[in-house]
Every structure is written in structure tokens, then in C-alpha cells.
Scaffold this motif. Sequence first.
Motif, PDB file in Angstrom:
ATOM      1  N   PHE A  78       0.835  -1.210   0.000  1.00 21.06           N
ATOM      2  CA  PHE A  78       0.000   0.000   0.000  1.00 21.06           C
ATOM      3  C   PHE A  78       0.866   1.255   0.000  1.00 21.06           C
ATOM      4  CE2 PHE A  78      -2.166   3.362   2.434  1.00 21.06           C
ATOM      5  CZ  PHE A  78      -3.275   3.568   1.611  1.00 21.06           C
ATOM      6  N   PHE A  79       1.863   1.287   0.879  1.00 21.86           N
ATOM      7  CA  PHE A  79       2.710   2.478   0.972  1.00 21.86           C
ATOM      8  C   PHE A  79       3.703   2.554  -0.194  1.00 21.86           C
ATOM      9  CE2 PHE A  79       1.061   2.549   5.276  1.00 21.86           C
ATOM     10  CZ  PHE A  79       0.890   3.908   5.474  1.00 21.86           C
ATOM     11  N   TYR A  80       4.072   1.414  -0.746  1.00 25.50           N
ATOM     12  CA  TYR A  80       4.899   1.396  -1.950  1.00 25.50           C
ATOM     13  C   TYR A  80       4.138   2.074  -3.091  1.00 25.50           C
ATOM     14  CZ  TYR A  80       7.882  -0.562  -5.667  1.00 25.50           C
ATOM     15  OH  TYR A  80       8.720  -0.726  -6.746  1.00 25.50           O
ATOM     16  N   LEU A 139      15.428  -0.328   9.750  1.00 27.26           N
ATOM     17  CA  LEU A 139      14.440  -0.256  10.837  1.00 27.26           C
ATOM     18  C   LEU A 139      13.569  -1.515  10.916  1.00 27.26           C
ATOM     19  CD1 LEU A 139      13.143   3.440  10.687  1.00 27.26           C
ATOM     20  CD2 LEU A 139      14.421   2.362  12.552  1.00 27.26           C
ATOM     21  N   VAL A 140      13.281  -2.125   9.752  1.00 27.58           N
ATOM     22  CA  VAL A 140      12.438  -3.326   9.755  1.00 27.58           C
ATOM     23  C   VAL A 140      13.039  -4.408  10.649  1.00 27.58           C
ATOM     24  CG1 VAL A 140      11.412  -5.154   8.324  1.00 27.58           C
ATOM     25  CG2 VAL A 140      11.547  -2.817   7.443  1.00 27.58           C
ATOM     26  N   SER A 141      14.367  -4.472  10.693  1.00 25.18           N
ATOM     27  CA  SER A 141      15.047  -5.473  11.538  1.00 25.18           C
ATOM     28  C   SER A 141      14.770  -5.266  13.016  1.00 25.18           C
ATOM     29  CB  SER A 141      16.564  -5.411  11.304  1.00 25.18           C
ATOM     30  OG  SER A 141      16.876  -5.694   9.962  1.00 25.18           O
ATOM     31  N   PHE A 142      14.403  -4.040  13.404  1.00 24.01           N
ATOM     32  CA  PHE A 142      14.157  -3.734  14.819  1.00 24.01           C
ATOM     33  C   PHE A 142      12.690  -3.891  15.212  1.00 24.01           C
ATOM     34  CE2 PHE A 142      18.084  -1.468  13.829  1.00 24.01           C
ATOM     35  CZ  PHE A 142      18.880  -1.823  14.921  1.00 24.01           C
ATOM     36  N   SER A 143      11.877  -4.435  14.325  1.00 26.92           N
ATOM     37  CA  SER A 143      10.462  -4.653  14.653  1.00 26.92           C
ATOM     38  C   SER A 143      10.361  -5.572  15.868  1.00 26.92           C
ATOM     39  CB  SER A 143       9.741  -5.288  13.456  1.00 26.92           C
ATOM     40  OG  SER A 143       9.840  -4.472  12.315  1.00 26.92           O
ATOM     41  N   PHE A 144       9.594  -5.134  16.857  1.00 29.99           N
ATOM     42  CA  PHE A 144       9.492  -5.898  18.104  1.00 29.99           C
ATOM     43  C   PHE A 144       8.060  -6.298  18.437  1.00 29.99           C
ATOM     44  CE2 PHE A 144       9.485  -1.366  18.916  1.00 29.99           C
ATOM     45  CZ  PHE A 144       8.364  -1.174  19.718  1.00 29.99           C
ATOM     46  N   ASN A 145       7.090  -5.738  17.710  1.00 25.20           N
ATOM     47  CA  ASN A 145       5.698  -6.139  17.904  1.00 25.20           C
ATOM     48  C   ASN A 145       4.915  -5.836  16.626  1.00 25.20           C
ATOM     49  OD1 ASN A 145       5.277  -3.360  17.917  1.00 25.20           O
ATOM     50  ND2 ASN A 145       4.851  -3.239  20.115  1.00 25.20           N
ATOM     51  N   GLU A 146       3.631  -6.078  16.664  1.00 18.66           N
ATOM     52  CA  GLU A 146       2.796  -5.905  15.479  1.00 18.66           C
ATOM     53  C   GLU A 146       2.836  -4.467  14.957  1.00 18.66           C
ATOM     54  OE1 GLU A 146      -1.965  -6.274  14.288  1.00 18.66           O
ATOM     55  OE2 GLU A 146      -1.240  -6.973  16.242  1.00 18.66           O
ATOM     56  N   ALA A 147       2.662  -3.493  15.854  1.00 19.42           N
ATOM     57  CA  ALA A 147       2.603  -2.091  15.441  1.00 19.42           C
ATOM     58  C   ALA A 147       3.915  -1.627  14.807  1.00 19.42           C
ATOM     59  CB  ALA A 147       2.259  -1.207  16.633  1.00 19.42           C
ATOM     60  N   SER A 148       5.046  -1.976  15.428  1.00 22.64           N
ATOM     61  CA  SER A 148       6.342  -1.547  14.898  1.00 22.64           C
ATOM     62  C   SER A 148       6.614  -2.190  13.537  1.00 22.64           C
ATOM     63  CB  SER A 148       7.470  -1.888  15.881  1.00 22.64           C
ATOM     64  OG  SER A 148       7.577  -3.294  16.062  1.00 22.64           O
ATOM     65  N   LEU A 149       6.184  -3.431  13.370  1.00 25.60           N
ATOM     66  CA  LEU A 149       6.352  -4.101  12.074  1.00 25.60           C
ATOM     67  C   LEU A 149       5.599  -3.352  10.985  1.00 25.60           C
ATOM     68  CD1 LEU A 149       7.407  -6.699  10.556  1.00 25.60           C
ATOM     69  CD2 LEU A 149       5.140  -7.672  10.989  1.00 25.60           C
ATOM     70  N   TYR A 150       4.377  -2.965  11.284  1.00 24.34           N
ATOM     71  CA  TYR A 150       3.553  -2.264  10.294  1.00 24.34           C
ATOM     72  C   TYR A 150       4.126  -0.888   9.963  1.00 24.34           C
ATOM     73  CZ  TYR A 150      -0.005  -5.836  11.315  1.00 24.34           C
ATOM     74  OH  TYR A 150      -0.677  -7.023  11.477  1.00 24.34           O
ATOM     75  N   VAL A 151       4.558  -0.161  10.990  1.00 22.29           N
ATOM     76  CA  VAL A 151       5.099   1.187  10.773  1.00 22.29           C
ATOM     77  C   VAL A 151       6.393   1.127   9.966  1.00 22.29           C
ATOM     78  CG1 VAL A 151       6.137   3.193  11.905  1.00 22.29           C
ATOM     79  CG2 VAL A 151       4.030   2.203  12.810  1.00 22.29           C
ATOM     80  N   PHE A 152       7.322   0.264  10.384  1.00 21.91           N
ATOM     81  CA  PHE A 152       8.625   0.195   9.716  1.00 21.91           C
ATOM     82  C   PHE A 152       8.500  -0.353   8.292  1.00 21.91           C
ATOM     83  CE2 PHE A 152      10.657  -0.395  14.169  1.00 21.91           C
ATOM     84  CZ  PHE A 152      10.581   0.978  14.390  1.00 21.91           C
ATOM     85  N   ARG A 153       7.652  -1.361   8.114  1.00 22.14           N
ATOM     86  CA  ARG A 153       7.473  -1.938   6.777  1.00 22.14           C
ATOM     87  C   ARG A 153       6.754  -0.935   5.851  1.00 22.14           C
ATOM     88  NH1 ARG A 153       9.668  -5.384   3.133  1.00 22.14           N
ATOM     89  NH2 ARG A 153       8.191  -6.872   2.238  1.00 22.14           N
ATOM     90  N   GLY A 154       5.835  -0.158   6.417  1.00 15.67           N
ATOM     91  CA  GLY A 154       5.164   0.872   5.622  1.00 15.67           C
ATOM     92  C   GLY A 154       6.127   1.958   5.182  1.00 15.67           C
TER      93      GLY A 154
END
Length: 383
Positions: free
Chosen positions: A52-54, A87-102
Motif C-alpha cells: 500500500f505504501f509502496y 528499521l524493519v530489523s528492529f520490529s518488536f511487535n505488530e505495530a512496529s512491524l507495520y510502521v517500519f514496513r510501511g
Amino acid sequence: MKHLFLVAFLLIITGLFVAANIYTFIPIYQSISDSIHISIEKAVLGGSIFSFFYAIGLLTFGPLSERVGRKKVIVYGLFLSIVTTGLVSFSFNEASLYVFRGLQGFALGSFAPVAFAYTFEIFPVQHQTLVLALINSGFLIAGILGQLMSSSITYFYGWENVFYCFAGIYLVLFIGSLFIYPSLPVTKKDDASLLQDFYKIVRNPALVICYIITFSILLSFVAFYDGIGQYLNEQHGADEQTLFKIRAIGLIGASLSLFTGKFVQRFGDRRTLLFGLILATTSLIFLFMSQTPGLIAILSVPFVASISLLFPSIISLVGKLGEHARGSAISLYSFTLLTGASLGPIIASTLDFPILLVMLIGVFIFNIAMGLRLKFSYEKGYH
């Protein structure tokens, strides 16, 4: 000439590794879900958020490059990609995964439309189609490369290192971009209206036909391979290794992109487009008549070859028809292409493989009809 070769090489390699990140999540959903304690479904959603963000990035950076310069957007986009990929490597929960991947998706969306527009401006006419074809072939190969790198690195070092690795690759590409890409003068006025650009684009009948065809190209490619995977697994018990080999065999067809320039020079963009559409239709019809694993592997070669012809011919038409709003026209092309691709897996999972083939045959027959109308519109001077 030697410098232009380096520019072309860097564009192709960058396109390959940018597009590869679209596919990195596919083989490692389980590893991510186990690591940050979320369900696989939530990990899959991370991939959708990336797409989506891509897509938003694709729409944003093409027009922006017309106002600040192609090189600046590519270079700063790669710098942003280094940071967001790490930053994607530092994902630690659902929210951080979505934010960093976006954020990563948005940053990586800075490359494709700008690179295509840059190709039209930096290379002589006789070399443009070949460079476009090779960049697009890199996007096809990225579907295999991204999954192979992702699964291999995860197996040996953990999923986090996948994104450290890609961040390192983007760093090298960023440095290369600083010194290799030549700067071009910015011809677009700062006060030019972006909405006005898009309004002119959608009022151009030939461009609208191009976008209709564009929407179905990657949709068909993704649906085809997803459908093959599900069908061979369910009906023939094929394992992942067998499916990988069949996909790899199909990519032999991507080598036809090397000759796309010759096709276009001899027959023109429109005839090359029509030939690609007819080749795809014929491949699918033969496949519908017999769906054995061996024949699927063999017929996937001409099907991928047809896609390799369609990509550069359609984008060449979009670039020429887009004229002074080329960056915006190509951004809309890239967005349309990705939107179609996002529907591919949904369609493949919904339809049985024989029905999927019938649907794809119908899509390409419709595209042939559109291609014939495009020829008429283009010759009438809608550009």
C-alpha cells in the motif's frame, strides 16, 4: 558511451534489489510471527501494508522528480531506503512491524517511476527500449531472487539479517548513484499543478488504453504463478523445491527482453505490444488443453517471454504519450501495475486453475482488442 553503460548497469541492478524487497516476506512469515509473537495472518498483513505504501510512493516521487530533478529523488530515495530497511530489523511487535514496513515501502517507491522517466531523458532513442526491457526483466527476476535471499539468510542467520543485508546493498547503490548518475536540468516549473498533469493524462484516450492493459499485465503474471503453485501442490503433490524449479525455468523467457529493442526498432511499440499479447494468449490456450507439470514448465517460458515484451513496449508508449508530464504518467503506470499485482493472489486463491486460465485467456483477448484501438488512437494523434 562507457559512462552510459555504467548508468544503465546501476539502474538495472538497483531495480532488481528494490523490487526484490516486495517478495522478501513471503518465505519468512512463520519466522517473523514466531520472533515477535504475532499470528501468521498479522505477519502477512505487514506485506500488504508494504504494498500500500509502496504504491503511494510510486504516485508521489515521479511527479516530485519533475520539480526537483530525477537524480536527487533517486539518490535521496536510496538513502531513505537504507534507514527504513534497517528499521524493519528492529520490529518488536505488530505495530512496529507495520510502521517500519510501511515506511520502507514508501521509500522504495521512489525508484521505479523516476528510473523509467530518467531512462527516456538520459539514453539515446535507439538504446531506451533495451534499458527499459532490462530494468523490467530485473523486476521479474526479483520475484525469485527476493524469496531466495530471504529464505537463505533467515535459515542461516535469522530474519532480521535479511534487512541488514538489503540495507547494506542499498548503501552501496546509494554511493554509486552519487557518483555515476549525471544530473539533468529541471524543466518543470515549481508552480505547475500536479492535478492538472493527472487530468491531462486521464483525458488522453491512448494513455487510458495503456493503463487498462498495464493493470492486467502483472496481475496475470502473479495470478499465473500463484495458481500454478496451488494447482501443482494440490493435484500433483509438488513440493517447494519442484515449484521453485518450475518458476526458474519460466524465467528463461525473460531473456527475450534482450531482443525487445530490435523488435521495437523493426515493428514499432504497438506491434510489439500486440505480438506480446498474442503470444501470451496462445501460451495460455495450449496450457488450458493440457495441465501436466512438464507442460506447465515448458509453456511458462513463452508466457514469461510475452510479459518481457509487454513491459518495455507499454512503458515506452506511456513515456512517449506522457510527453511533458512523463514523470506523472509513469508514476500512474507504476501505481496501476502494482494495483493489478496486488489482486493476483486473491484471484488465484479464489478460482480453480482451469477456470483461472480461462479468465486469463479472456483478459488477454480483451487486451488485444484494446491494443488494436490503441493503434488507431495513437495514429490519430492523441498525444
